[in-house]
Write a protein that holds these residues in place. Structure first.
Motif, PDB file in Angstrom:
ATOM      1  N   TYR A 193     -13.590  48.153  17.067  1.00 24.38           N
ATOM      2  CA  TYR A 193     -12.216  48.245  16.589  1.00 24.38           C
ATOM      3  C   TYR A 193     -12.101  49.417  15.610  1.00 24.38           C
ATOM      4  N   PHE A 194     -10.930  50.064  15.635  1.00 26.56           N
ATOM      5  CA  PHE A 194     -10.659  51.192  14.737  1.00 26.56           C
ATOM      6  C   PHE A 194      -9.245  51.046  14.203  1.00 26.56           C
ATOM      7  N   LEU A 195      -9.088  51.247  12.889  1.00 23.42           N
ATOM      8  CA  LEU A 195      -7.787  51.125  12.240  1.00 23.42           C
ATOM      9  C   LEU A 195      -7.552  52.312  11.314  1.00 23.42           C
ATOM     10  N   ALA A 196      -6.313  52.763  11.242  1.00 21.87           N
ATOM     11  CA  ALA A 196      -5.921  53.823  10.316  1.00 21.87           C
ATOM     12  C   ALA A 196      -4.448  53.650   9.981  1.00 21.87           C
ATOM     13  N   ALA A 197      -4.005  54.320   8.916  1.00 21.95           N
ATOM     14  CA  ALA A 197      -2.618  54.150   8.480  1.00 21.95           C
ATOM     15  C   ALA A 197      -2.155  55.358   7.686  1.00 21.95           C
ATOM     16  N   GLN A 377     -11.135  49.309  20.821  1.00 20.36           N
ATOM     17  CA  GLN A 377      -9.689  49.213  20.663  1.00 20.36           C
ATOM     18  C   GLN A 377      -9.286  49.817  19.325  1.00 20.36           C
ATOM     19  N   ALA A 378      -8.074  50.388  19.274  1.00 17.06           N
ATOM     20  CA  ALA A 378      -7.673  51.128  18.083  1.00 17.06           C
ATOM     21  C   ALA A 378      -6.179  51.000  17.833  1.00 17.06           C
ATOM     22  N   ALA A 379      -5.802  51.157  16.564  1.00 14.71           N
ATOM     23  CA  ALA A 379      -4.389  51.133  16.189  1.00 14.71           C
ATOM     24  C   ALA A 379      -4.173  51.952  14.923  1.00 14.71           C
ATOM     25  N   TYR A 380      -3.027  52.590  14.873  1.00 17.21           N
ATOM     26  CA  TYR A 380      -2.590  53.390  13.719  1.00 17.21           C
ATOM     27  C   TYR A 380      -1.224  52.872  13.312  1.00 17.21           C
ATOM     28  N   ILE A 381      -1.025  52.591  12.025  1.00 17.29           N
ATOM     29  CA  ILE A 381       0.232  52.015  11.570  1.00 17.29           C
ATOM     30  C   ILE A 381       0.820  52.857  10.442  1.00 17.29           C
ATOM     31  N   VAL A 382       2.106  52.644  10.170  1.00 11.09           N
ATOM     32  CA  VAL A 382       2.768  53.286   9.041  1.00 11.09           C
ATOM     33  C   VAL A 382       3.153  52.197   8.047  1.00 11.09           C
ATOM     34  N   LEU A 383       2.626  52.297   6.832  1.00 11.78           N
ATOM     35  CA  LEU A 383       2.886  51.339   5.776  1.00 11.78           C
ATOM     36  C   LEU A 383       4.078  51.808   4.953  1.00 11.78           C
ATOM     37  N   GLY A 384       5.123  50.998   4.902  1.00 13.10           N
ATOM     38  CA  GLY A 384       6.353  51.412   4.243  1.00 13.10           C
ATOM     39  C   GLY A 384       6.199  51.586   2.737  1.00 13.10           C
ATOM     40  N   ALA A 385       6.770  52.665   2.230  1.00 10.56           N
ATOM     41  CA  ALA A 385       6.788  52.933   0.789  1.00 10.56           C
ATOM     42  C   ALA A 385       7.974  53.848   0.493  1.00 10.56           C
ATOM     43  N   ASP A 386       8.841  53.416  -0.407  1.00 11.92           N
ATOM     44  CA  ASP A 386       9.925  54.299  -0.840  1.00 11.92           C
ATOM     45  C   ASP A 386       9.315  55.532  -1.486  1.00 11.92           C
ATOM     46  N   ILE A 387       9.858  56.703  -1.190  1.00 10.06           N
ATOM     47  CA  ILE A 387       9.325  57.947  -1.735  1.00 10.06           C
ATOM     48  C   ILE A 387      10.408  58.678  -2.524  1.00 10.06           C
ATOM     49  N   ALA A 388       9.972  59.388  -3.563  1.00 14.67           N
ATOM     50  CA  ALA A 388      10.907  60.074  -4.458  1.00 14.67           C
ATOM     51  C   ALA A 388      11.413  61.381  -3.876  1.00 14.67           C
ATOM     52  N   ALA A 389      10.664  61.962  -2.965  1.00 15.72           N
ATOM     53  CA  ALA A 389      11.041  63.206  -2.288  1.00 15.72           C
ATOM     54  C   ALA A 389      10.245  63.253  -0.996  1.00 15.72           C
ATOM     55  N   GLY A 390      10.600  64.181  -0.116  1.00 14.83           N
ATOM     56  CA  GLY A 390       9.925  64.257   1.163  1.00 14.83           C
ATOM     57  C   GLY A 390       8.455  64.606   1.028  1.00 14.83           C
ATOM     58  N   HIS A 391       7.683  64.216   2.034  1.00 15.54           N
ATOM     59  CA  HIS A 391       6.272  64.591   2.064  1.00 15.54           C
ATOM     60  C   HIS A 391       6.143  66.116   1.990  1.00 15.54           C
ATOM     61  N   HIS A 392       5.146  66.567   1.228  1.00  8.47           N
ATOM     62  CA  HIS A 392       4.848  67.987   1.032  1.00  8.47           C
ATOM     63  C   HIS A 392       5.876  68.667   0.127  1.00  8.47           C
ATOM     64  N   GLU A 393       6.627  67.902  -0.645  1.00  5.49           N
ATOM     65  CA  GLU A 393       7.565  68.466  -1.617  1.00  5.49           C
ATOM     66  C   GLU A 393       7.037  68.266  -3.029  1.00  5.49           C
ATOM     67  N   ALA A 394       7.500  69.116  -3.959  1.00  5.62           N
ATOM     68  CA  ALA A 394       6.946  69.152  -5.315  1.00  5.62           C
ATOM     69  C   ALA A 394       7.175  67.868  -6.101  1.00  5.62           C
ATOM     70  N   SER A 395       8.212  67.117  -5.754  1.00  3.30           N
ATOM     71  CA  SER A 395       8.529  65.881  -6.475  1.00  3.30           C
ATOM     72  C   SER A 395       8.130  64.638  -5.696  1.00  3.30           C
ATOM     73  N   PHE A 396       7.262  64.808  -4.704  1.00  7.61           N
ATOM     74  CA  PHE A 396       6.826  63.653  -3.911  1.00  7.61           C
ATOM     75  C   PHE A 396       6.116  62.629  -4.798  1.00  7.61           C
ATOM     76  N   ASP A 397       6.458  61.387  -4.599  1.00  5.52           N
ATOM     77  CA  ASP A 397       5.773  60.265  -5.219  1.00  5.52           C
ATOM     78  C   ASP A 397       6.121  59.042  -4.381  1.00  5.52           C
ATOM     79  N   PHE A 398       5.365  57.968  -4.521  1.00  5.73           N
ATOM     80  CA  PHE A 398       5.620  56.804  -3.679  1.00  5.73           C
ATOM     81  C   PHE A 398       5.505  55.506  -4.470  1.00  5.73           C
ATOM     82  N   ASP A 399       6.135  54.469  -3.940  1.00  8.35           N
ATOM     83  CA  ASP A 399       6.080  53.132  -4.513  1.00  8.35           C
ATOM     84  C   ASP A 399       4.660  52.600  -4.369  1.00  8.35           C
ATOM     85  N   GLU A 400       3.965  52.437  -5.494  1.00 10.09           N
ATOM     86  CA  GLU A 400       2.551  52.091  -5.459  1.00 10.09           C
ATOM     87  C   GLU A 400       2.272  50.663  -5.005  1.00 10.09           C
ATOM     88  N   SER A 401       3.292  49.832  -4.865  1.00  9.36           N
ATOM     89  CA  SER A 401       3.060  48.478  -4.352  1.00  9.36           C
ATOM     90  C   SER A 401       2.498  48.512  -2.932  1.00  9.36           C
TER      91      SER A 401
END
Length: 422
Positions: A193-197, A377-401
């Motif tokens: 099994y393989f997992l990533a996110a 078998q393998a799966a890749y998922i996206v874990l939801g997190a509100d972000i302060a700015a888009g990915h790769h932007e200077a003000s990027f940050d995310f909800d640490e929960s």
């Protein structure tokens, strides 16, 4: 210390020392130290990477990162063990018969200068990047923290687990450069099994996408045209203008027709050429990428790009060279893991299941495909997190929960896959 506080502490520590792909020496050293202190066996360098397949490695950047790590007091013994390569794989073997489960966490940063505005939480709290021009603006610092959190959980739960667990801390995801040498190194080939996110990506906090779609295959290409110098006023006819050839190449590349059977993309992101205003340019370099919804479409885009460049070189009397600097493929999660992850997320953690069209590329797809090709078998998922700015932007940050959610989902999945039967 609570689980979330520990995860935050790790995330914020790594946030301050961002390092670009293939130069993550400080990051790797700190990960290795943490893992070995927990009791994990840790593989480095060529123990899990295939040197032959390393893509897009900038030797000057790597040398500068290594020197910075040495100046920061990173153990020379650890640096010698890395042997100029970054990333590591933690291995724990229960000694009991059972499956081999592998998880992947990427560790590199992007070349972004972090915001110092007080509205930016890392600036307000005091954990912004200490490396000017580099920033964890994609969330990989969070991925590292989740990987360490999971490693800590495995050590606590090891009496109830069977089989073997591997944690891959992968270098150079940005530019999709690092997964290929990991896959070709063979460390995944015995995985059941393989997992990533990935965190964020437009999925809000409290949600998870267990079957994201529209991952684009991609090839990153570096083109170089070599010409001949001449005096631009006295005898320009004796030169071969690499800059002119490269400019013609750019316009023709952008004119490649989009594919009728699915999404296709091309972008030329960088052009460097010439030596001086009165010299016929002898060298021109292009950095570009092609993408496609399927391998066939991506291959069409790549072959057209190469054909155009080769034709331009012939027409302008230039010598042409190219290098593949990165690659990724599409994604097809295995249904068994998708269903298991969905049940864990919704029934155990109360998270909302959502659909997500990814629309970009991720080199974990190469690891997914390698495992599937070898019978796992393998799966890749996206874990939801509100972000302060888009990915790769200077003000990027995310909800640490999201850090807690990531550890909980993977821990529960391992429990169900590697749990010891009574």
């Amino acid at each position: 210390m609570s689980e979330l506080n520990q995860l935050q502490q790790w995330r914020r520590a790594f946030h301050q020392i961002p390092e670009r792909g293939w130069g993550e020496f400080m990051t790797t050293a700190k990960i290795i130290t943490q893992l070995r202190d927990m009791g994990w066996d840790v593989l480095t360098a060529s123990e899990f990477l295939s040197n032959e397949y390393i893509l897009g490695r900038n030797d000057n950047e790597v040398a500068a990162s290594l020197a910075r790590a040495q100046a920061a007091g990173i153990s020379q013994t650890l640096l010698d063990e890395m042997d100029g390569l970054t990333g590591c794989v933690a291995v724990w073997d229960s000694g009991r018969a059972g499956p081999i489960t592998t998880l992947r966490f990427d560790i590199d940063c992007v070349a972004v200068s972090e915001s110092d505005d007080e509205s930016h939480i890392p600036a307000l709290v005091g954990f912004t990047s200490k490396h000017p021009g580099d920033m964890h603006a994609c969330g990989h610092d969070g991925h590292i923290a989740m990987g360490l959190g999971l490693a800590q959980w495995v050590m606590r739960a090891k009496a109830q687990l069977c089989g073997k667990i591997k944690l891959v801390f992968q270098p150079a995801e940005e530019g999709v450069r690092g997964a290929k040498p990991v896959a070709e190194g063979g460390i995944l080939d015995d995985s059941d099994y393989f997992l990533a996110a990935h965190i964020g990506m437009g999925v809000p906090s409290g949600c998870v996408a267990v079957a994201p779609t529209d991952f684009l295959c991609t090839t990153k290409l570096d083109f170089t045209f070599h010409g001949a110098p001449a005096h631009a006023g006295v005898n320009p006819h004796l030169g071969a203008n690499a800059l002119a050839g490269a400019c013609h190449c750019v316009t023709q590349l952008l004119a490649i027709p989009r594919h009728g059977e699915g999404m296709s993309r091309i972008n030329i992101g960088m052009l460097h050429a010439g030596e001086g205003r009165n010299i016929i340019p002898t060298c021109a370099k292009l950095q570009l990428e092609v993408r496609g919804e399927t391998e066939a479409i991506n291959r069409f885009m790549r072959e057209r790009a190469l054909s155009i460049a080769q034709g331009i070189a012939l027409g302008f009397d230039l010598r042409f060279e190219y290098e593949v600097a990165g690659e990724a493929t599409d994604l097809h999660n295995d249904p068994l893991l998708t269903e298991l992850l969905a049940n864990i997320a919704s029934e155990e953690l109360g998270l909302t299941l959502v659909e997500k069209s990814f629309g970009g590329s991720e080199d974990a797809t190469l690891l997914v495909r390698r495992v599937q090709h070898c019978g796992g078998q393998a799966a890749y998922i996206v874990l939801g997190a509100d972000i302060a700015a888009g990915h790769h932007e200077a003000s990027f940050d995310f909800d640490e929960s999201v850090l807690t959610h990531g550890v909980q989902i993977f821990a529960s999945c391992i429990s169900k896959l590697n749990g010891v039967l009574a």
